[in-house]
Design an enzyme around this catalytic site. Structure first.
Site, PDB file in Angstrom:
ATOM      1  CD  GLU A 175      34.400  -5.657  -8.614  1.00  0.00           C
ATOM      2  OE1 GLU A 175      34.368  -6.779  -8.073  1.00  0.00           O
ATOM      3  OE2 GLU A 175      33.787  -4.670  -8.167  1.00  0.00           O
ATOM      4  CE  LYS A 189      31.584  -4.552  -4.461  1.00  0.00           C
ATOM      5  NZ  LYS A 189      32.470  -5.193  -5.452  1.00  0.00           N
ATOM      6  CG  ASP A 237      21.063   9.650  -8.200  1.00  0.00           C
ATOM      7  OD1 ASP A 237      22.085   9.172  -7.673  1.00  0.00           O
ATOM      8  OD2 ASP A 237      20.417  10.589  -7.690  1.00  0.00           O
ATOM      9  CG  HIS A 284      37.510 -11.147  -8.449  1.00  0.00           C
ATOM     10  ND1 HIS A 284      37.172  -9.902  -8.932  1.00  0.00           N
ATOM     11  CD2 HIS A 284      36.477 -11.530  -7.659  1.00  0.00           C
ATOM     12  CE1 HIS A 284      35.996  -9.548  -8.448  1.00  0.00           C
ATOM     13  NE2 HIS A 284      35.548 -10.516  -7.675  1.00  0.00           N
TER      14      HIS A 284
END
Length: 419
Positions: free
Chosen positions: A82, A260, A276, A374
């Site tokens: 990302e 998130k 993990d 972004h």
């Protein structure tokens, strides 16, 4: 004294960046080659990691810079697809430096293994009987992993819960196991299997599930930081960020996206070190909902000086031994880059990155809006997809940004023109 504070790091070539990081982390030429070579995980190693292997999948590794954690400078390996994530947390870490950087702590590497007992004739009586025999239960479990016990780990306590369920009441036994520098899933599952027959004998019930819980609430990593108001744009920005946090604290729809964003920082470090990701995600989100209402991982407040203060806590079941951490060559180099010797140190670094990532996202939302960060990197991705390279790529990016026309179709059209 070496420092992780860099100016214009993103402007360097990939070769020069590697040179800087290799010097900071003491990486050999062979270790640098492992990170730069997509084939460092050879097919033989890959074939032994999972089943039905047909190939390998490569992601970029960047470094979070500017971090000071407990008074020590770090550069932090981050594997992600990302855009803006690595730049954002590096920028937040830079803004934390005037306030002393990040301070962290860790509650210890205790995992929970659960044994489900069904058809127990007198559940609450059985609960007392199990607790009465804690020492014997621990003895049976610890006999399955004498090396862990020798290193100071093993069963430290036993808890019992009586649950109502849609089928019948059930007795749930929790083994609290110090797994040391391992994530510990295999160790705690083996112990649960070993002690189940004895629990059946004690209670007259029938043991069914015997497995760890990923809600590792005895394995909490915490981080906190002071962001001086002058470093982040003034007290008005502080107030806006706290209002944004208040929204997340009041509304699970906002909290989900807020968290998130935190995991945008957490998971790249987890991947880089061969840990993990699913265990970390599930544990974190379950912890966020432990009160019955889903809430943010991090808390934001204003101190008496008008500065922004942030704190975060979340389960962090990561390890340095076993699994991909010891198999994947790049994961081994990533661990060396961090210079960590214990799972606790790694957990605390990851918590600090999560807090930095949240701060960066909250500040962007409160000021320029999240899209600007972004979109500053998105045109480059689109130009790359269109097939542009070198000077042509830079020209296409500049034109898309100048014309505020950031679309793949336009990138492809410009590619034809420049070709």
């Amino acid at each position: 004294m070496k420092t992780s504070s860099y100016s214009g790091f993103f402007k360097l070539s990939t070769e020069d960046r590697m040179k800087e990081i290799a010097e900071f982390c003491g990486l050999s030429e062979a270790e640098q080659a492992i990170l730069q070579n997509a084939d460092s995980l050879d097919m033989d190693k890959a074939d032994h990691m999972i089943e039905n292997v047909i190939g390998r999948f490569t992601l970029p590794m960047g470094v979070g810079i500017n971090f000071v954690i407990n008074g020590k400078d770090y550069v932090i390996p981050m594997v992600t697809e990302e855009p803006s994530v690595v730049a954002a947390c590096s920028n937040a870490a830079k803004m934390a430096r005037p306030g002393g950087g990040f301070t962290t702590d860790y509650t210890g590497s205790v995992m929970i293994s659960q044994i489900q007992l069904l058809e127990v004739p007198a559940p609450f009586y059985a609960k007392g009987k199990i607790l009465e025999h804690k020492e014997k239960i621990a003895e049976i479990c610890n006999a399955k992993d004498p090396m862990l016990v020798k290193l100071g780990g093993g069963v430290k306590d036993v808890e019992v819960r009586v649950l109502d369920s849609i089928v019948r009441p059930m007795v749930i036994v929790h083994l609290l196991v110090d797994t040391g520098d391992a994530m510990g899933a295999n160790a705690v599952n083996t112990m649960a299997e070993a002690v189940a027959p004895y629990l059946e004998e004690l209670t007259g019930g029938r043991a069914e599930l015997r497995i760890l819980s990923n809600l590792a609430d005895h394995r909490i990593a915490r981080a906190r930081a002071v962001f001086k108001k002058e470093a982040i744009g003034g007290e008005e920005v502080v107030d806006k960020m706290i209002a944004a946090y208040a929204f997340a604290a009041a509304d699970p729809y906002r909290a989900a996206t807020n968290n998130k964003g935190i995991m945008n920082g957490v998971i790249p470090v987890v991947i880089a070190t061969g840990n993990d990701t699913r265990a970390i995600e599930s544990g974190a989100h379950a912890y966020a909902a432990r009160s019955g209402k889903y809430a943010p991982f991090a808390t934001w407040e204003k101190n008496a000086d008008g500065d922004l203060v942030g704190s975060i806590e979340l389960p962090m079941a990561v390890g340095l031994v076993g699994g991909a951490t010891k198999i994947h060559p790049a994961a081994q180099v990533a661990v060396k880059m961090l210079g960590v010797k214990t799972a606790g140190e790694l957990a605390q670094i990851i918590a600090a990155v999560g807090l930095a990532q949240n701060m960066a996202a909250m500040r962007a939302l409160a000021t320029e809006g999240i899209q600007r960060g972004h979109m500053s990197l998105h045109p480059r991705n689109l130009a790359t997809v269109a097939g542009a390279k070198g000077e042509v790529l830079e020209k296409i990016v500049q034109q898309m940004v100048a014309e505020k026309n950031v679309r793949l179709e336009y990138a492809q059209e410009l590619m034809k023109q420049y070709s």
